[in-house]
Design a protein around this motif. Structure first.
Motif, mmCIF file in Angstrom:
data_model
loop_
_atom_site.group_PDB
_atom_site.id
_atom_site.type_symbol
_atom_site.label_atom_id
_atom_site.label_comp_id
_atom_site.label_asym_id
_atom_site.label_seq_id
_atom_site.Cartn_x
_atom_site.Cartn_y
_atom_site.Cartn_z
ATOM 1 N N PRO A 348 0.638 98.309 1.374
ATOM 2 C CA PRO A 348 1.532 97.394 2.107
ATOM 3 C C PRO A 348 1.473 97.569 3.615
ATOM 4 O O PRO A 348 1.906 96.696 4.363
ATOM 5 C CB PRO A 348 2.917 97.767 1.567
ATOM 6 C CG PRO A 348 2.798 99.225 1.217
ATOM 7 C CD PRO A 348 1.385 99.402 0.715
ATOM 8 N N ASN A 349 0.943 98.688 4.085
ATOM 9 C CA ASN A 349 0.922 98.987 5.523
ATOM 10 C C ASN A 349 -0.237 98.287 6.224
ATOM 11 O O ASN A 349 -1.277 98.037 5.607
ATOM 12 C CB ASN A 349 0.795 100.501 5.744
ATOM 13 C CG ASN A 349 1.911 101.283 5.118
ATOM 14 O OD1 ASN A 349 2.126 101.213 3.912
ATOM 15 N ND2 ASN A 349 2.621 102.050 5.917
ATOM 16 N N PRO A 350 -0.094 97.986 7.520
ATOM 17 C CA PRO A 350 -1.257 97.526 8.285
ATOM 18 C C PRO A 350 -2.271 98.653 8.394
ATOM 19 O O PRO A 350 -1.891 99.818 8.557
ATOM 20 C CB PRO A 350 -0.660 97.161 9.650
ATOM 21 C CG PRO A 350 0.612 97.941 9.745
ATOM 22 C CD PRO A 350 1.134 98.050 8.346
ATOM 23 N N TRP A 351 -3.548 98.343 8.296
ATOM 24 C CA TRP A 351 -4.571 99.377 8.325
ATOM 25 C C TRP A 351 -5.830 98.867 9.017
ATOM 26 O O TRP A 351 -6.052 97.670 9.152
ATOM 27 C CB TRP A 351 -4.916 99.870 6.914
ATOM 28 C CG TRP A 351 -5.296 98.785 5.947
ATOM 29 C CD1 TRP A 351 -4.472 98.155 5.045
ATOM 30 C CD2 TRP A 351 -6.596 98.190 5.785
ATOM 31 N NE1 TRP A 351 -5.174 97.209 4.342
ATOM 32 C CE2 TRP A 351 -6.476 97.206 4.772
ATOM 33 C CE3 TRP A 351 -7.831 98.390 6.391
ATOM 34 C CZ2 TRP A 351 -7.563 96.423 4.357
ATOM 35 C CZ3 TRP A 351 -8.911 97.609 5.990
ATOM 36 C CH2 TRP A 351 -8.758 96.653 4.979
ATOM 37 N N MET A 352 -6.639 99.826 9.441
ATOM 38 C CA MET A 352 -7.924 99.523 10.060
ATOM 39 C C MET A 352 -8.921 100.608 9.674
ATOM 40 O O MET A 352 -8.552 101.786 9.575
ATOM 41 C CB MET A 352 -7.802 99.467 11.589
ATOM 42 C CG MET A 352 -9.118 99.246 12.329
ATOM 43 S SD MET A 352 -8.914 99.371 14.125
ATOM 44 C CE MET A 352 -10.554 98.905 14.685
ATOM 45 N N ARG A 373 -1.366 100.241 19.600
ATOM 46 C CA ARG A 373 -0.817 98.884 19.688
ATOM 47 C C ARG A 373 0.074 98.580 18.496
ATOM 48 O O ARG A 373 1.148 97.980 18.647
ATOM 49 C CB ARG A 373 -1.951 97.853 19.771
ATOM 50 C CG ARG A 373 -2.641 97.785 21.116
ATOM 51 C CD ARG A 373 -3.499 96.533 21.232
ATOM 52 N NE ARG A 373 -4.557 96.500 20.232
ATOM 53 C CZ ARG A 373 -5.758 97.048 20.392
ATOM 54 N NH1 ARG A 373 -6.044 97.701 21.514
ATOM 55 N NH2 ARG A 373 -6.673 96.954 19.447
ATOM 56 N N HIS A 374 -0.349 98.999 17.318
ATOM 57 C CA HIS A 374 0.455 98.730 16.125
ATOM 58 C C HIS A 374 1.639 99.684 15.992
ATOM 59 O O HIS A 374 2.448 99.522 15.084
ATOM 60 C CB HIS A 374 -0.427 98.816 14.870
ATOM 61 C CG HIS A 374 -1.220 97.569 14.616
ATOM 62 N ND1 HIS A 374 -2.332 97.238 15.356
ATOM 63 C CD2 HIS A 374 -1.050 96.554 13.719
ATOM 64 C CE1 HIS A 374 -2.823 96.088 14.914
ATOM 65 N NE2 HIS A 374 -2.063 95.655 13.928
ATOM 66 N N SER A 375 1.709 100.651 16.884
ATOM 67 C CA SER A 375 2.870 101.547 16.916
ATOM 68 C C SER A 375 3.872 101.131 17.989
ATOM 69 O O SER A 375 4.867 101.824 18.207
ATOM 70 C CB SER A 375 2.414 102.993 17.161
ATOM 71 O OG SER A 375 1.537 103.429 16.147
#
Length: 379
Positions: A348-352, A373-375
């Motif tokens: 469910p989390n954004p990931w890269m 940026r995602h933080s």
């Protein structure tokens, strides 16, 4: 996963299918639709020659070509062409994320049909291929388009609230097999490369002798802290690295297998507070790993860390797909393959996933920038 070589071997099939569709289109449209004058020679080139020309164009050039006339507008939208581009170029992409990873069925669909099949079978294969919009999939995933679709920045209110606690550095927990199995230590190189990431704070206390916290400065101004969590003590890690064996991680407790024989894990009690306190996660994967069972274990451990009991699903996960040195042989589709092998699409989390070379830290700053940026940091 389908390889670019397989697609290239099927180029003749692709040209035959495309040529048959062009002939049917001509019959349906009639001779009045044929361009005349200086464009007719290019238009009447064999389809395989047209495809060869298209392979030298960038996606931007392809889209510009499609704006020149009706024929090329139709031609550049052909799913067979974009299928070739997707599978060929995915091997070159050094990063993918939760919004841009090519879906697996786009990469595993057979590259082409049998050249000896009859028209009915050929038409049926074309219909199945055309159900998948390869052009839209490519434009969604390619880095050139992703740079225009960066994550929506946090609102002005979020930046204001963050400024009120600007003295608090974002903290990230770093763990994973790539920290221990590579011949070059990623963390050691990070600590001794001030021209890339400067150390902004001395290592903090260890956690049960396994992890430590170090502060870095991104772009010389954005401070963040990494809590490094190894699976076990240094002597055991080194012995396992030399012997190419696995160690039982002290970070996790193994649970009973599920109905399909897959292991599940929970975070060891002494480390649960660490995962509650961080703003995001860095998982270091060994890019040379190919065993499905090991990747399934890694996925289960990542899921254990991302359990809702430890924090909201908005916390980002950066996966570093690492090799030790520049020039080492790497699997094709490194970042794409790692994303699918770790089943990151189920999280469910954004990931890269970012390809990184431990010796030179190539690719690391791109991944850290995404993570910050995602933080909530404006970098």
């Amino acid at each position: 996963m389908l390889s670019p070589a397989a697609v290239l071997r099927s180029l003749r099939n692709i040209s035959l299918f495309t040529d048959s569709r062009r002939r049917r289109r001509r019959r349906s449209e009639g001779p009045a639709q044929e361009p005349s004058g200086e464009y007719s020679l290019l238009h009447h080139l064999p389809v395989d020659v047209q495809l060869l020309i298209l392979t030298f164009l960038s996606p931007r050039d392809l889209c510009r070509l499609g704006a020149t006339c009706q024929y090329w507008s139709w031609m550049v939208r052909d799913p067979l062409i974009w299928k070739y581009y997707l599978i060929r170029d995915a091997a070159r992409w050094s990063s993918v994320d939760h919004l841009s990873t090519p879906r697996l069925h786009f990469l595993t669909e057979p590259a082409g049909g049998d050249t000896e099949t009859h028209t009915d079978t050929e038409t049926e294969w074309e219909t199945e291929t055309e159900k998948l919009d390869y052009m839209a999939e490519y434009l969604r995933c390619c880095p050139e388009c992703r740079s225009l679709q960066r994550c929506t920045p946090p609102s002005a209110l979020s930046f204001f609230l963050h400024s009120l606690v600007s003295d608090t550095e974002p903290r990230f927990s770093m763990f994973g097999s790539g920290l221990e199995q590579l011949d070059v230590s990623l963390m050691t190189v990070m600590m001794n490369s001030p021209h890339i990431l400067s150390v902004a704070g001395i290592p903090q206390r260890q956690i049960n002798g396994i992890g430590s916290g170090i502060s870095f400065a991104y772009d010389g101004q954005h401070k963040f802290n990494i809590i490094t969590l190894y699976s076990t003590y240094s002597a055991e890690r080194e012995r396992a690295r030399v012997e190419r064996s696995r160690v039982n991680s002290k970070l996790f407790m193994e649970e009973e297998e599920d109905g399909r024989g897959r292991r599940s894990y929970s975070v060891a009690p002494q480390f649960q507070e660490v995962f509650r306190s961080v703003n995001g996660f860095i998982y270091v994967a060994n890019a040379a790993e190919t065993q499905t069972a090991i990747r399934q274990d890694e996925h289960a451990q990542i899921r254990a860390v991302l359990q809702p009991v430890f924090g909201p699903p908005s916390r980002p996960l950066l996966v570093l797909s690492c090799v030790s040195r520049d020039g080492e042989t790497r699997r094709t589709n490194a970042s794409v393959s790692v994303a699918h092998q770790l089943q990151l699409n189920l999280l469910p989390n954004p990931w890269m996933v970012q390809d990184v070379v431990a010796e030179s830290l190539s690719g690391l700053l791109e991944g850290i920038g995404w993570l910050l940026r995602h933080s909530g940091l404006r970098v």
